[in-house]
Design a protein around this motif. Structure first.
Motif, PDB file in Angstrom:
ATOM      1  N   GLY A  61       0.806  -1.211   0.000  1.00 45.11           N
ATOM      2  CA  GLY A  61       0.000   0.000   0.000  1.00 45.11           C
ATOM      3  C   GLY A  61       0.842   1.265   0.000  1.00 45.11           C
ATOM      4  O   GLY A  61       0.310   2.368  -0.044  1.00 45.11           O
ATOM      5  N   GLU A  62       2.168   1.126   0.025  1.00 43.25           N
ATOM      6  CA  GLU A  62       3.054   2.284   0.072  1.00 43.25           C
ATOM      7  C   GLU A  62       3.404   2.767  -1.339  1.00 43.25           C
ATOM      8  O   GLU A  62       3.580   1.971  -2.248  1.00 43.25           O
ATOM      9  CB  GLU A  62       4.341   1.952   0.825  1.00 43.25           C
ATOM     10  N   LYS A  69       7.658  10.872   2.321  1.00 43.49           N
ATOM     11  CA  LYS A  69       7.012  11.645   3.393  1.00 43.49           C
ATOM     12  C   LYS A  69       7.241  10.969   4.747  1.00 43.49           C
ATOM     13  O   LYS A  69       7.587  11.633   5.725  1.00 43.49           O
ATOM     14  CB  LYS A  69       5.516  11.787   3.107  1.00 43.49           C
ATOM     15  N   ASP A  70       7.058   9.642   4.804  1.00 46.04           N
ATOM     16  CA  ASP A  70       7.292   8.915   6.059  1.00 46.04           C
ATOM     17  C   ASP A  70       8.736   9.070   6.523  1.00 46.04           C
ATOM     18  O   ASP A  70       9.007   9.261   7.706  1.00 46.04           O
ATOM     19  CB  ASP A  70       6.966   7.426   5.901  1.00 46.04           C
ATOM     20  N   ARG A  96      12.374  -0.648  18.854  1.00 51.58           N
ATOM     21  CA  ARG A  96      11.084   0.045  19.093  1.00 51.58           C
ATOM     22  C   ARG A  96      10.553   0.700  17.828  1.00 51.58           C
ATOM     23  O   ARG A  96       9.349   0.775  17.618  1.00 51.58           O
ATOM     24  CB  ARG A  96      11.228   1.060  20.213  1.00 51.58           C
ATOM     25  N   PHE A  97      11.457   1.155  16.928  1.00 55.76           N
ATOM     26  CA  PHE A  97      11.009   1.772  15.677  1.00 55.76           C
ATOM     27  C   PHE A  97      10.490   0.705  14.719  1.00 55.76           C
ATOM     28  O   PHE A  97       9.508   0.921  14.008  1.00 55.76           O
ATOM     29  CB  PHE A  97      12.144   2.576  15.042  1.00 55.76           C
ATOM     30  N   PHE A  98      11.140  -0.462  14.716  1.00 56.01           N
ATOM     31  CA  PHE A  98      10.658  -1.564  13.893  1.00 56.01           C
ATOM     32  C   PHE A  98       9.258  -1.987  14.343  1.00 56.01           C
ATOM     33  O   PHE A  98       8.378  -2.256  13.519  1.00 56.01           O
ATOM     34  CB  PHE A  98      11.613  -2.749  13.942  1.00 56.01           C
ATOM     35  N   ALA A  99       9.051  -2.038  15.643  1.00 63.08           N
ATOM     36  CA  ALA A  99       7.732  -2.410  16.171  1.00 63.08           C
ATOM     37  C   ALA A  99       6.669  -1.431  15.686  1.00 63.08           C
ATOM     38  O   ALA A  99       5.569  -1.836  15.288  1.00 63.08           O
ATOM     39  CB  ALA A  99       7.770  -2.463  17.694  1.00 63.08           C
ATOM     40  N   SER A 104       2.143  -0.039  12.148  1.00 62.48           N
ATOM     41  CA  SER A 104       1.511   0.942  11.266  1.00 62.48           C
ATOM     42  C   SER A 104       1.499   0.535   9.800  1.00 62.48           C
ATOM     43  O   SER A 104       0.891   1.209   8.975  1.00 62.48           O
ATOM     44  CB  SER A 104       2.211   2.299  11.405  1.00 62.48           C
ATOM     45  N   GLY A 105       2.183  -0.563   9.452  1.00 65.40           N
ATOM     46  CA  GLY A 105       2.217  -0.997   8.066  1.00 65.40           C
ATOM     47  C   GLY A 105       3.108  -0.136   7.188  1.00 65.40           C
ATOM     48  O   GLY A 105       2.919  -0.075   5.982  1.00 65.40           O
TER      49      GLY A 105
END
Length: 137
Positions: A61-62, A69-70, A96-99, A104-105
């Motif tokens: 979906g990206e 932007k992300d 924690r960022f990977f989680a 969030s997909g």
């Protein structure tokens, strides 16, 4: 001389279209080129790491614009200034960022930054890539 630590200082994102010699087709899409984002991550002592991410809207979906932007608005502000050491793995500070990326997909954009962080760490501390996978010799 290897540094004892490094801090993530600057991220540059380049959009690149790489034409294929032949069209690529499968059930979900047909492509004539690879549209990618190339990430250049700089540490505070001038070290450089590279990452790459591909948008596959039909899979995750990206889109390229959404990933850029992300990266600029979400992932880079979250990791800018993080300190890495030669005593641990970047995985220790990135978990924690990977989680959040998983929840969030938003895995493709995060994955490109993750690659750049690991590449920067390995280059700065002269760590062979095999060590990232637990192989010491």
């Amino acid at each position: 001389m290897r540094p004892e630590s490094l801090t993530l200082k600057r991220l540059t994102v380049h959009r690149l279209a790489i034409p294929f010699r032949l069209n690529f087709r499968h059930a979900a899409a047909e492509r004539k080129q690879a549209d990618v984002l190339i990430l250049v991550l700089e540490g505070d002592s001038g070290q450089i790491g590279y990452g790459e991410c591909h948008a596959r809207e039909y899979v995750t979906g990206e889109t390229l614009d959404g990933m850029r932007k992300d990266l600029v608005q979400l992932w880079w502000p979250a990791v800018r200034g993080l300190a890495l050491t030669n005593h641990g793995s970047p995985r220790d500070v990135l978990t924690r960022f990977f989680a959040e990326a998983s929840r969030s997909g938003r895995l493709s954009a995060y994955g490109g930054l993750d690659l750049a962080v690991f590449d920067l760490w390995a280059r700065a501390f002269k760590v062979p890539g095999r060590r990232l996978f637990g192989v010491e010799s």
